[in-house]
Design a protein around this motif. Sequence first.
Motif, mmCIF file in Angstrom:
data_model
loop_
_atom_site.group_PDB
_atom_site.id
_atom_site.type_symbol
_atom_site.label_atom_id
_atom_site.label_comp_id
_atom_site.label_asym_id
_atom_site.label_seq_id
_atom_site.Cartn_x
_atom_site.Cartn_y
_atom_site.Cartn_z
ATOM 1 N N THR A 177 -63.902 -27.274 -135.483
ATOM 2 C CA THR A 177 -65.116 -26.474 -135.682
ATOM 3 C C THR A 177 -65.131 -25.894 -137.097
ATOM 4 O O THR A 177 -66.151 -25.943 -137.793
ATOM 5 C CB THR A 177 -65.163 -25.335 -134.638
ATOM 6 O OG1 THR A 177 -65.004 -25.898 -133.342
ATOM 7 C CG2 THR A 177 -66.470 -24.571 -134.712
ATOM 8 N N ASP A 231 -67.868 -36.436 -137.117
ATOM 9 C CA ASP A 231 -67.059 -35.548 -136.284
ATOM 10 C C ASP A 231 -66.100 -36.469 -135.530
ATOM 11 O O ASP A 231 -66.439 -37.040 -134.504
ATOM 12 C CB ASP A 231 -67.942 -34.746 -135.332
ATOM 13 C CG ASP A 231 -67.115 -33.880 -134.366
ATOM 14 O OD1 ASP A 231 -65.890 -34.072 -134.298
ATOM 15 O OD2 ASP A 231 -67.722 -33.040 -133.675
ATOM 16 N N SER A 235 -59.667 -32.867 -134.829
ATOM 17 C CA SER A 235 -59.228 -31.754 -133.984
ATOM 18 C C SER A 235 -57.828 -32.009 -133.463
ATOM 19 O O SER A 235 -57.517 -33.122 -133.022
ATOM 20 C CB SER A 235 -60.178 -31.573 -132.799
ATOM 21 O OG SER A 235 -59.667 -30.567 -131.933
ATOM 22 N N LYS A 248 -56.607 -32.860 -127.239
ATOM 23 C CA LYS A 248 -56.852 -34.082 -128.009
ATOM 24 C C LYS A 248 -55.611 -34.994 -128.018
ATOM 25 O O LYS A 248 -54.613 -34.693 -127.387
ATOM 26 C CB LYS A 248 -57.286 -33.701 -129.432
ATOM 27 C CG LYS A 248 -58.578 -32.849 -129.468
ATOM 28 C CD LYS A 248 -59.747 -33.536 -128.783
ATOM 29 C CE LYS A 248 -61.112 -33.013 -129.178
ATOM 30 N NZ LYS A 248 -61.528 -31.727 -128.593
HETATM 31 C C1 LIG Z 1 -62.879 -30.958 -129.330
HETATM 32 C C2 LIG Z 1 -64.075 -31.267 -130.129
HETATM 33 C C3 LIG Z 1 -64.507 -30.435 -131.167
HETATM 34 C C4 LIG Z 1 -63.909 -29.082 -131.426
HETATM 35 O O1 LIG Z 1 -62.591 -29.112 -131.813
HETATM 36 P P1 LIG Z 1 -61.831 -27.737 -132.106
HETATM 37 O O2 LIG Z 1 -60.613 -28.170 -132.857
HETATM 38 O O3 LIG Z 1 -61.512 -27.131 -130.767
HETATM 39 O O4 LIG Z 1 -62.719 -26.879 -132.903
HETATM 40 C C5 LIG Z 1 -65.576 -30.838 -131.946
HETATM 41 N N1 LIG Z 1 -66.212 -31.993 -131.706
HETATM 42 C C6 LIG Z 1 -65.839 -32.817 -130.700
HETATM 43 C C7 LIG Z 1 -66.583 -34.098 -130.508
HETATM 44 C C8 LIG Z 1 -64.779 -32.467 -129.866
HETATM 45 O O5 LIG Z 1 -64.441 -33.268 -128.851
#
Ligand SMILES: *Cc1c(COP(=O)(O)O)cnc(C)c1O
Length: 386
Positions: free
Chosen positions: A63, A160, A184, A189
Amino acid sequence: MDVEDLKWLALTEIAVEGRELEYVSAAVAAGRMASGGKFSEACARILSEELQARGVLLTTSCTDALEMAAMLLEIQPGDVVVVPSFTFVSTALAFVRAGASVRFADIERDTLGLDPNSVEALLDDRVRAVIPIHYAGIPCRIRELVRLLNNVPRAELIEDNAHGLFGRLEGQPLGSFGRLSTLSFHETKNFVCGEGGALVMNHTDDLERAQVILDKGTNRSQFFQGLVDKYTWVDSGSSFGLSDALAGFLLGQLEAKERILASRARVHSYYRTLLDGAAEAYTMRLPPSEELGSSAFHMFYLLMPSMRVRDHVLNRLREARIRAAFHYVPLHSSPFGRSLGAHGDSCPVATDISERLLRLPFHSRLTEEQCQRVADEVIQAVEECQ
Ligand SMILES: *Cc1c(COP(=O)(O)O)cnc(C)c1O
């Protein structure tokens, strides 16, 4: 036997795969736990090399890396970003916080990634960024998005890549197609350190400013390299750097890359083999197999024939102490998405998929027996719906 004793099968699970704990201890013992230490540098080196990037900065989350992307692009009120409706909140949130208007694009049915046709219909000269994801680690139609954006001079592609680390499309790493991409390392993950992320930069022009933004708007990094003689406030920014203790944990994970990826690919193939026949018989759909050579294997999902069947299977799995999940409430129909002006019926494929998608437990430590237990429950529950 008391069923309370039956252990839940988790949806995701953290596993120590190598030297993670040794590295965390070393960071603590050295008294170096702030950002920008040697473990962060080592992680960034591995990621840069694997992703063929110009530079990588470790951040406190994906994020935050997306917020840095919005700051680098100088997103402001009046600007528009295009995001998939079928994604996690952060893909849109980071840009909304900078004042952008969002347009939610629909997804296509094969990859569950952005539908280039839907994106094309939303493009005009107010659009500053298009932000695809690679859902479940399967490459979206990113080359078509690159081609589309060639015709929109001010619009940048920002991937992303929270699901797609080490996935590839025709040999090219996911996360290397846009000007920037984000990662992330959240505990859910593929590669984890609890909370963490990275900004991946594919243009040299962004390197210096991104470092300043990460360092609370100061030229701290240039000062320590002896490039400037004063350490001072030079730009906007925030405190975006990852603790080096967490980077130590992450380094242990990244060093075990091949093993983690191989385990996840193996679990994927267990499920595929166990469910292939039933998928045909009960019109369930498995993730596309022709893309799998390049998948990052982030999750395993089933597309059920209807919401009724999906919800029945979900309940049955819960009774059997198996954590499964649906995914996502489409952003265009979420309360905040609607408050931003989205219409409830503007992304029909995202709505349809979100009503039928079922995520199964998926992590590197799942055994074939556990996958068998999940598959048996799924098949039995689907049969009950016939
Ligand atoms: C998990 C996720 C995020 C957020 O990741 P963080 O490290 O928790 O901020 C953003 N985009 C996608 C597609 C995600 O699956």
